[in-house]
Structure formats: structure tokens, C-alpha cells
Design a protein around this motif. Structure first.
Motif, PDB file in Angstrom:
ATOM      1  N   LEU A 213       0.817  -1.207   0.000  1.00  0.00           N
ATOM      2  CA  LEU A 213       0.000   0.000   0.000  1.00  0.00           C
ATOM      3  C   LEU A 213       0.854   1.262   0.000  1.00  0.00           C
ATOM      4  O   LEU A 213       0.599   2.182  -0.796  1.00  0.00           O
ATOM      5  N   PRO A 214       1.907   1.373   0.852  1.00  0.00           N
ATOM      6  CA  PRO A 214       2.775   2.552   0.745  1.00  0.00           C
ATOM      7  C   PRO A 214       3.435   2.681  -0.625  1.00  0.00           C
ATOM      8  O   PRO A 214       3.627   3.806  -1.125  1.00  0.00           O
ATOM      9  N   PHE A 215       3.770   1.555  -1.251  1.00  0.00           N
ATOM     10  CA  PHE A 215       4.393   1.598  -2.580  1.00  0.00           C
ATOM     11  C   PHE A 215       3.459   2.230  -3.600  1.00  0.00           C
ATOM     12  O   PHE A 215       3.834   3.158  -4.321  1.00  0.00           O
ATOM     13  N   ILE A 216       2.213   1.720  -3.686  1.00  0.00           N
ATOM     14  CA  ILE A 216       1.305   2.278  -4.682  1.00  0.00           C
ATOM     15  C   ILE A 216       0.848   3.686  -4.299  1.00  0.00           C
ATOM     16  O   ILE A 216       0.577   4.505  -5.177  1.00  0.00           O
ATOM     17  N   SER A 217       0.791   3.977  -2.998  1.00  0.00           N
ATOM     18  CA  SER A 217       0.399   5.327  -2.583  1.00  0.00           C
ATOM     19  C   SER A 217       1.503   6.334  -2.884  1.00  0.00           C
ATOM     20  O   SER A 217       1.228   7.483  -3.229  1.00  0.00           O
ATOM     21  N   SER A 218       2.763   5.902  -2.739  1.00  0.00           N
ATOM     22  CA  SER A 218       3.884   6.799  -3.051  1.00  0.00           C
ATOM     23  C   SER A 218       3.966   7.061  -4.550  1.00  0.00           C
ATOM     24  O   SER A 218       4.032   8.210  -4.992  1.00  0.00           O
ATOM     25  N   LEU A 219       3.932   5.977  -5.339  1.00  0.00           N
ATOM     26  CA  LEU A 219       3.923   6.160  -6.785  1.00  0.00           C
ATOM     27  C   LEU A 219       2.615   6.796  -7.245  1.00  0.00           C
ATOM     28  O   LEU A 219       2.564   7.456  -8.290  1.00  0.00           O
ATOM     29  N   GLY A 220       1.575   6.597  -6.421  1.00  0.00           N
ATOM     30  CA  GLY A 220       0.263   7.122  -6.776  1.00  0.00           C
ATOM     31  C   GLY A 220       0.048   8.570  -6.402  1.00  0.00           C
ATOM     32  O   GLY A 220      -1.081   9.064  -6.549  1.00  0.00           O
ATOM     33  N   ILE A 221       1.077   9.262  -5.909  1.00  0.00           N
ATOM     34  CA  ILE A 221       0.907  10.679  -5.599  1.00  0.00           C
ATOM     35  C   ILE A 221       0.444  11.431  -6.852  1.00  0.00           C
ATOM     36  O   ILE A 221      -0.495  12.230  -6.810  1.00  0.00           O
ATOM     37  N   LEU A 222       1.081  11.151  -7.983  1.00  0.00           N
ATOM     38  CA  LEU A 222       0.673  11.795  -9.225  1.00  0.00           C
ATOM     39  C   LEU A 222      -0.718  11.325  -9.652  1.00  0.00           C
ATOM     40  O   LEU A 222      -1.515  12.118 -10.171  1.00  0.00           O
ATOM     41  N   TRP A 223      -1.001  10.040  -9.452  1.00  0.00           N
ATOM     42  CA  TRP A 223      -2.324   9.530  -9.798  1.00  0.00           C
ATOM     43  C   TRP A 223      -3.406  10.187  -8.940  1.00  0.00           C
ATOM     44  O   TRP A 223      -4.460  10.605  -9.439  1.00  0.00           O
ATOM     45  N   ASN A 224      -3.142  10.282  -7.637  1.00  0.00           N
ATOM     46  CA  ASN A 224      -4.114  10.916  -6.750  1.00  0.00           C
ATOM     47  C   ASN A 224      -4.251  12.404  -7.050  1.00  0.00           C
ATOM     48  O   ASN A 224      -5.336  12.985  -6.893  1.00  0.00           O
ATOM     49  N   ALA A 225      -3.147  13.038  -7.472  1.00  0.00           N
ATOM     50  CA  ALA A 225      -3.233  14.430  -7.909  1.00  0.00           C
ATOM     51  C   ALA A 225      -4.132  14.536  -9.139  1.00  0.00           C
ATOM     52  O   ALA A 225      -4.939  15.459  -9.265  1.00  0.00           O
ATOM     53  N   TYR A 226      -4.005  13.554 -10.041  1.00  0.00           N
ATOM     54  CA  TYR A 226      -4.875  13.506 -11.222  1.00  0.00           C
ATOM     55  C   TYR A 226      -6.335  13.323 -10.800  1.00  0.00           C
ATOM     56  O   TYR A 226      -7.239  14.002 -11.303  1.00  0.00           O
ATOM     57  N   LEU A 227      -6.588  12.392  -9.856  1.00  0.00           N
ATOM     58  CA  LEU A 227      -7.945  12.181  -9.368  1.00  0.00           C
ATOM     59  C   LEU A 227      -8.511  13.456  -8.746  1.00  0.00           C
ATOM     60  O   LEU A 227      -9.668  13.821  -8.984  1.00  0.00           O
ATOM     61  N   SER A 228      -7.700  14.129  -7.938  1.00  0.00           N
ATOM     62  CA  SER A 228      -8.136  15.363  -7.303  1.00  0.00           C
ATOM     63  C   SER A 228      -8.461  16.425  -8.346  1.00  0.00           C
ATOM     64  O   SER A 228      -9.452  17.151  -8.251  1.00  0.00           O
ATOM     65  N   TRP A 229      -7.620  16.528  -9.375  1.00  0.00           N
ATOM     66  CA  TRP A 229      -7.816  17.496 -10.453  1.00  0.00           C
ATOM     67  C   TRP A 229      -9.110  17.213 -11.217  1.00  0.00           C
ATOM     68  O   TRP A 229      -9.930  18.109 -11.461  1.00  0.00           O
ATOM     69  N   ILE A 230      -9.315  15.930 -11.598  1.00  0.00           N
ATOM     70  CA  ILE A 230     -10.525  15.555 -12.335  1.00  0.00           C
ATOM     71  C   ILE A 230     -11.765  15.759 -11.467  1.00  0.00           C
ATOM     72  O   ILE A 230     -12.800  16.265 -11.928  1.00  0.00           O
ATOM     73  N   ASN A 231     -11.673  15.366 -10.190  1.00  0.00           N
ATOM     74  CA  ASN A 231     -12.808  15.524  -9.290  1.00  0.00           C
ATOM     75  C   ASN A 231     -13.182  16.994  -9.143  1.00  0.00           C
ATOM     76  O   ASN A 231     -14.360  17.362  -9.191  1.00  0.00           O
TER      77      ASN A 231
END
Length: 246
Positions: A213-231
Motif C-alpha cells: 500500500l505505501p508503494f502504490i500510494s507513493s507512486l500514486g501521488i501523481l495519480w491521486n493528484a490527477y484524481l483530485s484534479w478531475i474531481n
């Protein structure tokens, strides 16, 4: 390196004592970082565009412009007059951090479930080169099966939960949830399948359970930023004057 080892020891000790709480706090912090990044990029793009507009009579060079609005899915693009100067939204960051904190136990249990029902083969004793090669192929097959299960079962549900929760929290109405699905669900799910299969394949093949989970959350910072932007873009679209729903 000593700082990294100290942090690793601290994280492992915390995970061994309180695994779910450790995952929640880690995921919440990374969620806050993601939204901060998303808002920072939005602010940067807005101010760069304004400076370009002020110099348009002198130069037509747009080399440093991110043009974020033009990169949005067509359904989420709005007229320029509908986009006021961005304001920093601390509540938005808190919402995103709280969401990531809350879903961490679900993600953690999902990884545990995959570990149990699609187990990774383990070597017993010394292996010959042929046996080691066969074991590696088995591990690759297990990693692929875990990745397929994750992307077929969990990914669509995860995106659905995200837009359901965010849509309801932001609008307090189920119509807001419907708007999120109408405008943003399909583009995000398509983007998910462009990004996450290879990431999850690496994750399932190489990462111990406590680090997944920390691995995908760390690499997912950009993904979550994308989700936040789209949302956020879907929220702006919903608030656009004269919007008519299809």
C-alpha cells in the motif's frame, strides 16, 4: 541512508504493532500531499496563462504553458468565463486526506485477501538453475493473476467508491454523485488501465505485503493528484452557469 534505515525500522515496527492504523496514517499523509500537488499545479497553470495573456501582443510563445483545461476530458471542459481565479481550498485537501485515511483498511485487506487466495510460491531449500527458473515463472504467473484480479474486480469498484463519496460529501445530494459518474467515471477508469496494470504487476511481484500500500500510494501521488484534479474539474462543471445535463 541511515535516515532511510531509521524510517524503515520505524515503519516496520509500527506496522507489526498496529498494521491498519499504520496504513491509514501513511495513506492519509500521501493523500494530502497529492491534493496539495494538484492544487499547486492548477495555481501554476492559471498564473502562467495570465502572464502569457498579458504578453500576447509581444510574443506568441506558449512553451511553458501546461494548458490544463485543454487536457481535461471533453465533458469536463468549461468556458473560460466560468473559471474564476483558483483559491486554495484547505477543506478539499482535508477531504482527500480523510478519504485516503478511510479507504486504507479496505486496500490493506484486499492485498491480504490476494495473498491468501493467490499465494506466491516459496522455495524450500537450495534450488538448481532449472528449478529456480521454473519458480520464477510461477511467481510471474501469480503476479499476473493478482494484477488481473485487482484491475478487473477492485479498480472499477475503487473508482466508483471515490466518486460516490466525493460527490456526496461535496454536494450532499445524490444528484451530485450522478454528475460525477456522468462526467468523470469513464475517463478516469480508462486512464487507470493505462497506468496501473504495470505498477501493480511490479507491486505484486516484488513488494512484501506491508509495503504494497505505501508503494502504490507513493507512486500514486501523481495519480491521486490527477484524481483530485478531475474531481475538482467535475465540481466546476456542475457549478457552471446554464449547465444542462444530458
Amino acid at each position: 541512508m541511515s535516515s532511510l534505515r531509521t524510517f524503515k525500522h520505524f515503519y516496520n515496527t509500527s506496522y507489526n504493532k498496529r498494521p491498519i492504523l499504520t496504513l491509514c496514517v501513511t495513506n492519509g499523509i500521501l493523500g494530502a500531499i497529492s491534493d496539495t500537488l494538484a492544487q499547486s499545479i492548477t495555481h501554476y497553470d492559471y498564473h502562467v496563462n495570465k502572464k502569457k495573456e498579458q504578453r500576447v501582443a509581444i510574443s506568441e510563445n506558449h512553451t511553458h504553458r501546461l494548458q490544463l483545461d485543454e487536457r481535461l476530458p471533453e465533458k469536463l471542459q468549461v468556458e473560460e468565463t466560468a473559471c474564476p481565479p483558483p483559491q486554495w481550498e484547505f477543506q478539499r485537501t482535508l477531504r482527500f486526506a480523510a478519504y485516503n485515511f478511510t479507504v486504507a483498511p479496505i486496500l490493506g485487506k484486499w492485498f491480504m485477501f490476494l495473498d491468501k487466495f493467490i499465494p506466491m510460491p516459496v522455495a524450500t531449500g537450495a534450488l538448481s538453475k532449472v528449478a529456480q527458473s521454473a519458480l520464477n515463472r510461477q511467481k510471474d504467473g501469480v503476479a499476473i493473476r493478482r494484477m488481473v484480479a485487482d484491475q478487473v474486480l477492485f479498480a472499477p469498484a475503487g473508482v466508483a467508491v471515490f466518486f460516490t463519496v466525493m460527490g456526496y460529501i461535496e454536494t450532499r445530494e445524490w444528484e451530485g454523485v450522478k454528475d460525477k459518474f456522468r462526467n468523470a467515471y469513464a475517463p478516469v477508469l480508462i486512464m487507470n488501465y493505462k497506468v496501473w496494470p504495470i505498477v501493480q504487476l511490479i507491486n505484486f511481484k516484488m513488494m512484501p505485503l506491508q509495503y504494497r500500500l505505501p508503494f502504490i500510494s507513493s507512486l500514486g501521488i501523481l495519480w491521486n493528484a490527477y484524481l483530485s484534479w478531475i474531481n475538482n474539474a467535475s465540481t466546476v462543471k456542475e457549478e457552471e452557469p446554464g449547465l444542462t445535463k444530458n
